[in-house]
Design a protein around this motif. Structure first.
Motif, PDB file in Angstrom:
ATOM      1  N   LEU A   1      13.275  42.173  21.587  1.00 29.41           N
ATOM      2  CA  LEU A   1      14.427  41.321  21.877  1.00 29.41           C
ATOM      3  C   LEU A   1      14.106  40.228  22.887  1.00 29.41           C
ATOM      4  O   LEU A   1      14.912  39.344  23.130  1.00 29.41           O
TER       5      LEU A   1
ATOM      6  N   LYS B   1      15.114  49.360  24.573  1.00 29.14           N
ATOM      7  CA  LYS B   1      16.216  49.993  23.848  1.00 29.14           C
ATOM      8  C   LYS B   1      16.932  48.899  23.059  1.00 29.14           C
ATOM      9  O   LYS B   1      17.292  47.867  23.614  1.00 29.14           O
TER      10      LYS B   1
ATOM     11  N   ILE C   1      14.155  40.422  25.965  1.00 22.75           N
ATOM     12  CA  ILE C   1      14.799  40.553  27.279  1.00 22.75           C
ATOM     13  C   ILE C   1      14.040  41.634  28.057  1.00 22.75           C
ATOM     14  O   ILE C   1      13.058  42.174  27.565  1.00 22.75           O
TER      15      ILE C   1
ATOM     16  N   LEU D   1      19.388  46.217  14.738  1.00 19.83           N
ATOM     17  CA  LEU D   1      18.214  45.340  14.788  1.00 19.83           C
ATOM     18  C   LEU D   1      16.914  46.075  14.425  1.00 19.83           C
ATOM     19  O   LEU D   1      15.830  45.513  14.539  1.00 19.83           O
TER      20      LEU D   1
ATOM     21  N   PRO E   1      19.886  47.795  19.810  1.00 20.20           N
ATOM     22  CA  PRO E   1      20.953  48.308  18.938  1.00 20.20           C
ATOM     23  C   PRO E   1      20.334  48.650  17.590  1.00 20.20           C
ATOM     24  O   PRO E   1      19.414  47.963  17.127  1.00 20.20           O
TER      25      PRO E   1
END
Lengths: 105, 286
Positions: free
Chosen positions: A60, A3, A62, A8, A5
């Protein structure tokens, strides 16, 4: 999948989950999973004030999004000490509904 | 036990032990007390310190407030209010410690700020910015306890992680006080207004305060929500009991909660991103 934002979002990313309007969380999806993002699509979604999207891969770097089963399992683990609290139980159910509804599985 | 409690009190009162409090705050206070001084004057004073200005703008632009693009101190003063800016100046050094060494707590605090903002706006409460700030600061007591006890405190929390015992309970058992009380003392010592210090002090026992109970209730619910979402950890992994007083005071129900959770989950992606960006910038600078 992950997921991210919406700021991005990049052309070429592939939607892993349906996109739902933030102001109409229970409404129909405005974009189906599997769709490849393009410049114009990103612009249109931006106009609809989409806040976040879930895409394939791990852009990302992460932790990625977990499966629904894993999510529900850790939800139970977090709530394990308050199983006798009716209010916490309500909150857990709200979260469970949210996880199920947004999983797209 | 009472000795321990007094130790903490003295630790906070002894200004030498705390991270330096910017002298700018006392100057700002005298400006605030002087009814003739303008917001512009206050903004000019704060802007004169670049490091502090940068820290305030960073927090003012954090997802906890949801304005974004607050580019000048005078904007921050107008949007957030002088009280909030003052508390951000005071807490910025504490935040610095959090950012660098207690990442979980920093993210938990930012998340709680966001959650409180969403709740306050959804319930159309007044002083949303103050409520967000109180939530952002609700666990500062943990930083103080950690400053004083260092590894001992962390080991204590780590040992209890499996059992899931709430940190405030562990603290009371071991030190005769807890992070909420310690945070409350700190806020008082800083002369923060009661609308900030009371929610910090009572976020674990809302029914013990008669004033600012709504604000304390929001901070309590924000703390609960962030733990329920599993977003980052501030030393606690388990969801605590929801205080019925807070629930009733805010008039919550399933459908309101559901809307709040929906919005919160969306915003938390931003928070994660914000926290990562800050660390990337800091890494480049050092």
């Amino acid at each position: 999948m992950q997921k991210i934002p919406f700021s991005l979002a990049q052309p070429g990313m592939i939607l892993a989950r349906d996109v739902i309007r933030a102001d109409k969380p229970n409404g129909p999806p405005i974009c189906g999973k599997g769709l490849v993002l393009t410049e114009s699509l990103i612009e249109r979604l931006a106009n609809l004030e989409v806040q976040s999207i879930t895409v394939h891969g791990n852009p990302l770097g992460i932790d990625g999004v977990k499966t629904l089963e894993e999510d529900l399992e850790s939800l139970e683990r977090r709530f394990r000490l308050v199983s006798d609290d009716p209010l916490a139980e309500k909150l857990k159910n709200v979260y469970r509904d949210y996880l199920v509804r947004t999983s797209g599985d | 036990m009472e000795d321990f409690r007094n130790d903490f009190r003295n630790f906070i009162l002894d200004t030498r032990t705390l991270p330096t409090l910017p002298g700018i705050v006392s100057k700002l206070n005298s400006l605030v007390e002087n009814s003739k001084s303008s917001l512009q004057e206050m903004a000019r004073l704060v802007s004169s310190d670049q490091v502090i200005s940068a820290r305030i703008l960073r927090l003012a632009n954090s997802p906890s407030y949801g304005f974004y693009r607050v580019s000048t101190i005078s904007n921050a003063m107008i949007l957030l209010g002088v009280d909030v800016v003052k508390s951000l100046i005071l807490s910025s050094s504490i935040f610095e410690i959090m950012e660098n060494s207690i990442l979980g707590l920093w993210e938990h605090s930012l998340g709680a700020g966001v959650a409180a903002n969403i709740i306050a706006k959804r319930l159309k409460l007044q002083e949303c910015e103050e409520i967000s700030t109180a939530a952002l600061l609700h666990d500062i007591g943990k930083v103080i306890i950690r400053l004083k006890l260092e590894e001992e405190y962390e080991m204590l929390l780590r040992n209890n992680e499996e059992k899931g015992t709430a940190s405030d309970l562990i603290e009371r058992q071991n030190f005769g006080t807890d992070h909420a009380e310690v945070g409350g003392w700190l806020a008082q010592n800083w002369n923060l207004p009661e609308k900030l210090s009371v929610p910090i002090r009572f976020h674990h026992n809302v029914d013990e305060t008669e004033i600012h109970q709504v604000k304390a209730s929001v901070v309590h619910m924000a703390d609960v929500l962030i733990r329920a979402s599993g977003f980052s950890r501030g030393g606690d992994t388990c969801v605590p009991r929801i205080q019925p007083t807070a629930w009733n005071r805010l008039g919550l129900n399933d459908s309101i909660l559901s809307e709040i959770v929906e919005e919160l989950e969306d915003k938390l992606v931003d928070v994660k991103n914000f926290s990562m960006e800050i660390h990337a910038t800091d890494d480049r600078q050092t």
